[in-house]
Each structure stands twice: as structure tokens, then as C-alpha cells.
Design a protein around this motif. Structure first.
Motif, PDB file in Angstrom:
ATOM      1  N   PHE A 180       0.808  -1.220   0.000  1.00 19.83           N
ATOM      2  CA  PHE A 180       0.000   0.000   0.000  1.00 19.83           C
ATOM      3  C   PHE A 180       0.846   1.277   0.000  1.00 19.83           C
ATOM      4  CE2 PHE A 180      -3.062  -3.024   1.978  1.00 19.83           C
ATOM      5  CZ  PHE A 180      -4.037  -2.944   0.980  1.00 19.83           C
ATOM      6  N   ALA A 181       2.162   1.136   0.067  1.00 22.54           N
ATOM      7  CA  ALA A 181       3.024   2.315   0.138  1.00 22.54           C
ATOM      8  C   ALA A 181       3.252   2.954  -1.228  1.00 22.54           C
ATOM      9  CB  ALA A 181       4.364   1.941   0.763  1.00 22.54           C
ATOM     10  N   GLU A 182       3.208   2.135  -2.268  1.00 19.18           N
ATOM     11  CA  GLU A 182       3.464   2.637  -3.617  1.00 19.18           C
ATOM     12  C   GLU A 182       2.145   2.903  -4.341  1.00 19.18           C
ATOM     13  OE1 GLU A 182       6.447   3.412  -4.610  1.00 19.18           O
ATOM     14  OE2 GLU A 182       7.298   2.675  -2.715  1.00 19.18           O
ATOM     15  N   PRO A 183       2.124   3.882  -5.253  1.00 17.47           N
ATOM     16  CA  PRO A 183       0.884   4.183  -5.993  1.00 17.47           C
ATOM     17  C   PRO A 183       0.413   2.996  -6.835  1.00 17.47           C
ATOM     18  CG  PRO A 183       2.508   5.937  -6.260  1.00 17.47           C
ATOM     19  CD  PRO A 183       3.223   4.799  -5.599  1.00 17.47           C
ATOM     20  N   THR A 184      -0.877   2.953  -7.064  1.00 24.45           N
ATOM     21  CA  THR A 184      -1.455   1.959  -7.961  1.00 24.45           C
ATOM     22  C   THR A 184      -2.246   2.683  -9.039  1.00 24.45           C
ATOM     23  OG1 THR A 184      -2.953   0.051  -8.130  1.00 24.45           O
ATOM     24  CG2 THR A 184      -3.496   1.708  -6.480  1.00 24.45           C
ATOM     25  N   ASP A 185      -2.294   2.087 -10.222  1.00 22.76           N
ATOM     26  CA  ASP A 185      -3.094   2.673 -11.300  1.00 22.76           C
ATOM     27  C   ASP A 185      -4.411   1.929 -11.488  1.00 22.76           C
ATOM     28  OD1 ASP A 185      -2.169   0.326 -12.353  1.00 22.76           O
ATOM     29  OD2 ASP A 185      -1.112   1.225 -14.064  1.00 22.76           O
ATOM     30  N   PHE A 186      -4.768   1.122 -10.454  1.00 27.90           N
ATOM     31  CA  PHE A 186      -6.037   0.388 -10.528  1.00 27.90           C
ATOM     32  C   PHE A 186      -7.204   1.378 -10.581  1.00 27.90           C
ATOM     33  CE2 PHE A 186      -9.699  -1.790  -8.696  1.00 27.90           C
ATOM     34  CZ  PHE A 186      -9.708  -2.974  -9.420  1.00 27.90           C
ATOM     35  N   LYS A 187      -8.125   1.130 -11.467  1.00 25.00           N
ATOM     36  CA  LYS A 187      -9.267   2.034 -11.646  1.00 25.00           C
ATOM     37  C   LYS A 187     -10.485   1.481 -10.901  1.00 25.00           C
ATOM     38  CE  LYS A 187      -6.908   4.694 -14.378  1.00 25.00           C
ATOM     39  NZ  LYS A 187      -6.406   6.000 -13.883  1.00 25.00           N
ATOM     40  N   PHE A 188     -10.822   2.113  -9.779  1.00 24.10           N
ATOM     41  CA  PHE A 188     -12.004   1.718  -9.021  1.00 24.10           C
ATOM     42  C   PHE A 188     -13.253   2.263  -9.703  1.00 24.10           C
ATOM     43  CE2 PHE A 188      -8.661   1.930  -5.733  1.00 24.10           C
ATOM     44  CZ  PHE A 188      -8.785   0.660  -5.184  1.00 24.10           C
ATOM     45  N   ASP A 189     -14.356   1.546  -9.539  1.00 23.54           N
ATOM     46  CA  ASP A 189     -15.635   2.141  -9.907  1.00 23.54           C
ATOM     47  C   ASP A 189     -16.027   3.118  -8.800  1.00 23.54           C
ATOM     48  OD1 ASP A 189     -16.673   0.632  -7.776  1.00 23.54           O
ATOM     49  OD2 ASP A 189     -17.175  -1.047  -9.094  1.00 23.54           O
ATOM     50  N   ASP A 190     -17.200   3.728  -8.895  1.00 21.93           N
ATOM     51  CA  ASP A 190     -17.539   4.756  -7.892  1.00 21.93           C
ATOM     52  C   ASP A 190     -17.961   4.167  -6.550  1.00 21.93           C
ATOM     53  OD1 ASP A 190     -20.111   3.839  -8.247  1.00 21.93           O
ATOM     54  OD2 ASP A 190     -20.884   5.680  -9.131  1.00 21.93           O
ATOM     55  N   ARG A 191     -18.154   2.854  -6.499  1.00 17.92           N
ATOM     56  CA  ARG A 191     -18.436   2.117  -5.258  1.00 17.92           C
ATOM     57  C   ARG A 191     -19.736   2.540  -4.585  1.00 17.92           C
ATOM     58  NH1 ARG A 191     -14.864  -2.129  -5.151  1.00 17.92           N
ATOM     59  NH2 ARG A 191     -14.608  -2.173  -2.897  1.00 17.92           N
ATOM     60  N   ALA A 219      -7.231   3.592  -2.069  1.00 20.33           N
ATOM     61  CA  ALA A 219      -8.523   3.744  -1.392  1.00 20.33           C
ATOM     62  C   ALA A 219      -9.626   3.974  -2.416  1.00 20.33           C
ATOM     63  CB  ALA A 219      -8.467   4.910  -0.416  1.00 20.33           C
ATOM     64  N   PRO A 220     -10.637   3.102  -2.446  1.00 28.12           N
ATOM     65  CA  PRO A 220     -11.758   3.327  -3.353  1.00 28.12           C
ATOM     66  C   PRO A 220     -12.509   4.608  -3.001  1.00 28.12           C
ATOM     67  CG  PRO A 220     -11.780   1.090  -2.485  1.00 28.12           C
ATOM     68  CD  PRO A 220     -10.785   1.858  -1.681  1.00 28.12           C
ATOM     69  N   PRO A 221     -13.234   5.183  -3.951  1.00 31.32           N
ATOM     70  CA  PRO A 221     -14.070   6.349  -3.635  1.00 31.32           C
ATOM     71  C   PRO A 221     -15.004   6.051  -2.463  1.00 31.32           C
ATOM     72  CG  PRO A 221     -14.021   5.946  -5.996  1.00 31.32           C
ATOM     73  CD  PRO A 221     -13.351   4.779  -5.357  1.00 31.32           C
ATOM     74  N   ARG A 222     -15.222   7.064  -1.634  1.00 33.62           N
ATOM     75  CA  ARG A 222     -16.118   6.982  -0.472  1.00 33.62           C
ATOM     76  C   ARG A 222     -15.584   6.097   0.661  1.00 33.62           C
ATOM     77  NH1 ARG A 222     -19.654   6.662  -4.914  1.00 33.62           N
ATOM     78  NH2 ARG A 222     -21.057   8.448  -5.119  1.00 33.62           N
ATOM     79  N   SER A 223     -14.314   5.764   0.627  1.00 38.52           N
ATOM     80  CA  SER A 223     -13.735   4.977   1.728  1.00 38.52           C
ATOM     81  C   SER A 223     -13.777   5.763   3.035  1.00 38.52           C
ATOM     82  CB  SER A 223     -12.273   4.614   1.426  1.00 38.52           C
ATOM     83  OG  SER A 223     -12.173   3.674   0.388  1.00 38.52           O
ATOM     84  N   ILE A 224     -13.848   5.031   4.129  1.00 34.65           N
ATOM     85  CA  ILE A 224     -13.722   5.600   5.471  1.00 34.65           C
ATOM     86  C   ILE A 224     -12.350   5.216   6.002  1.00 34.65           C
ATOM     87  CG2 ILE A 224     -14.632   5.635   7.823  1.00 34.65           C
ATOM     88  CD1 ILE A 224     -17.331   4.679   6.635  1.00 34.65           C
TER      89      ILE A 224
END
Length: 285
Positions: A180-191, A219-224
Motif C-alpha cells: 500500500f506504500a506505492e501508488p497503484t493505477d487500478f481504476k475503481f468504480d464509484d463504489r 482507497a476506493p471512492p467513499r472509503s472511510i
């Protein structure tokens, strides 16, 4: 008759905020009782429980490190939640002063999430950073609430072992903390309709400790974001998350929540939670 009392035990114990918490509530409720700190070394644990069971003024104890697992062998009964977590953090005298143990960490952790958990979701996922004692309770708590878990630790094999022990059902994942320390280019949906958590259950970010390295692209959108560290109250992780527009929960939520459950065991009354704002200020001095 001596004044009723409860206490917290551990080795060391001077750092515990439990006396301040419970003392605050006892004063607000006008209960004639005390809450103390007691230094108990591992070799003295058995004698401690023998002595306290014989003391009619003793109402129970909270347990901190390193006794949370060792305490179980000295108890007559252990509640299911403590058995599933594999650790006891609260002991109280039950029928005929037989000693019973429970764990209030899971309930304390979940307390600020209750409104969210009362809703239905298409999917629930939690990224839990850490594999220590606090992580055990959090893993068990969130698995019981239907979350798919990703547990990250410096030793992924330990993370996997915790999942196999505490959350054997479900497709959970164990990864290295560096994931989790390095950036990811994974594309989350809006969740939308999902519930996503990012939980720091390590000491990283605590005063005197290195910061936790977590790239927000994970972190996906709207994460807590929920950090159980409370010194400082706003960790670098929470500050970065809040700046990016995420909802955040600080470590005093779990600290106060778990203590409130124990308080009712000890003194037979609910903690007066209407004073939480005042209590928070006191804890941060």
C-alpha cells in the motif's frame, strides 16, 4: 466495607489512560468507587487473580499487554467474542465470584460504524494494516460484519495465519505492508452502495514512531479511514485522507467505546456518553 474498585493490569502500566476514563465516568455518575492501575508482571498473574477473586470489593479489571492471551487460563469462563479473537481484555466476577472474561475491543472498534453497518451494501471491503493484538479484534469484528478483508503486515505469512484463524470463511487476502506504500493505477468504480474501510491497526503514525506509508490511490471512492492511533489524534494518514475528501475516524473512538462496555460490567451502569466531548478534551491534555 472498603470502597468498590476496578483496575487495569499490565506490564508496563503507567501509560494506560483507563484510570482517567473510568474515573471521569464514576465522578459524573456520582458512584462511590475507584478505578486503579496495577502493575502485574507475567509471573504474578496467577496470584493476582487468586487474590482479587477473594476480595469482595474488586469489581474486575481491564487487561493490557502482555496478559491478554495468558489471562484465559486463569478464568472459569470466557465469552464467545473473546474466544473467537483469542484474547481477553476484560475480567469480572460472575456467579459465586467465579472469574469471567470477555473482549470489548471489537465492540469498541465497531461503535462509530454502527450507523453504516445498519445499512445494506452490495459489497463490504476493509484494508487492515497491522497484524498485532488490536488487529486480531478488528479482523474478527469486521469478518463478523460481512467484510472481505485485505490484511497487510511486515510478514504476510502472519497476516495469512490470522485470517485463517479469525476469518476462515470468505475470500480474504494477505499482503505485505509495502503493497500500500506505492501508488497503484487500478481504476475503481464509484463504489456506490458499497462500504470500504482503510484501518490502521499498527503503531505507525503514533508519536515517536515513523509515519504509516499509505498511498491514497489504494482507497476506493467513499472509503472511510479509521486510525486507532490517538497520539496524535490526527495522524498523517487521517490528515491526508481528510484533505482528499475522505471521511475519517480517530483512535479515541475505539478507546472510549471499548472502555464503555467494560465500565458497565464493572459498575452496573452505562457510561454517561453525553460527556464524550469533555472526555476527549481531558484525554488529549
Amino acid at each position: 466495607m472498603n470502597k468498590p474498585y476496578a483496575e487495569v493490569i499490565g506490564d508496563p502500566i503507567a501509560q494506560s489512560k483507563s484510570p482517567l476514563l473510568h474515573g471521569f465516568w464514576l465522578e459524573k455518575l456520582g458512584i462511590e468507587a475507584e478505578y486503579r492501575a496495577c502493575h502485574v508482571k507475567p509471573e504474578g498473574l496467577a496470584d493476582y487473580f487468586v487474590d482479587r477473586r477473594a476480595d469482595s470489593s474488586w469489581r474486575g479489571c481491564n487487561i493490557t499487554m502482555p496478559h491478554k492471551q495468558a489471562a484465559r487460563e486463569h478464568l472459569y469462563s470466557v465469552e464467545e467474542i473473546a474466544s473467537s479473537i483469542g484474547a481477553v481484555n476484560t475480567v469480572y466476577p460472575a456467579f459465586d465470584r467465579m472469574l469471567a472474561g470477555t473482549n470489548t475491543d471489537a465492540a469498541g472498534f465497531l461503535e462509530p460504524l454502527r450507523e453504516d453497518l445498519a445499512q445494506e451494501h452490495y459489497f463490504r471491503m476493509a484494508r487492515i494494516l497491522g497484524t498485532g493484538g488490536a488487529a486480531r479484534a478488528i479482523i474478527a469484528a469486521l469478518a463478523g460484519e460481512g467484510f472481505t478483508l485485505v490484511v497487510a503486515g511486515r510478514n504476510p505469512d502472519k497476516a495469512r495465519a490470522l485470517l485463517d484463524e479469525l476469518a476462515p470463511d470468505g475470500e480474504h487476502h494477505a499482503v505485505h505492508l509495502d503493497h500500500f506504500a506505492e501508488p497503484t493505477d487500478f481504476k475503481f468504480d464509484d463504489r456506490e452502495g458499497c462500504l470500504d474501510l482503510v484501518v490502521n491497526a499498527t503503531a505507525l503514525g503514533m508519536k515517536g514512531q515513523p509515519p504509516l506509508k499509505f498511498d491514497l490511490s489504494h482507497a476506493p471512492p467513499r472509503s472511510i479511514f479509521y486510525d486507532i492511533v490517538y497520539s496524535p489524534l490526527e495522524t498523517e494518514l487521517l490528515a491526508d485522507a481528510a484533505k482528499a475528501g475522505f471521511r475519517t475516524l480517530d483512535g479515541l473512538n475505539m478507546l472510549i467505546g471499548q472502555a464503555a462496555v467494560a465500565f458497565e460490567h464493572f459498575f452496573g451502569q452505562a457510561a454517561p456518553r453525553e460527556y464524550d466531548a469533555e472526555l476527549r478534551e481531558l484525554l488529549l491534555r
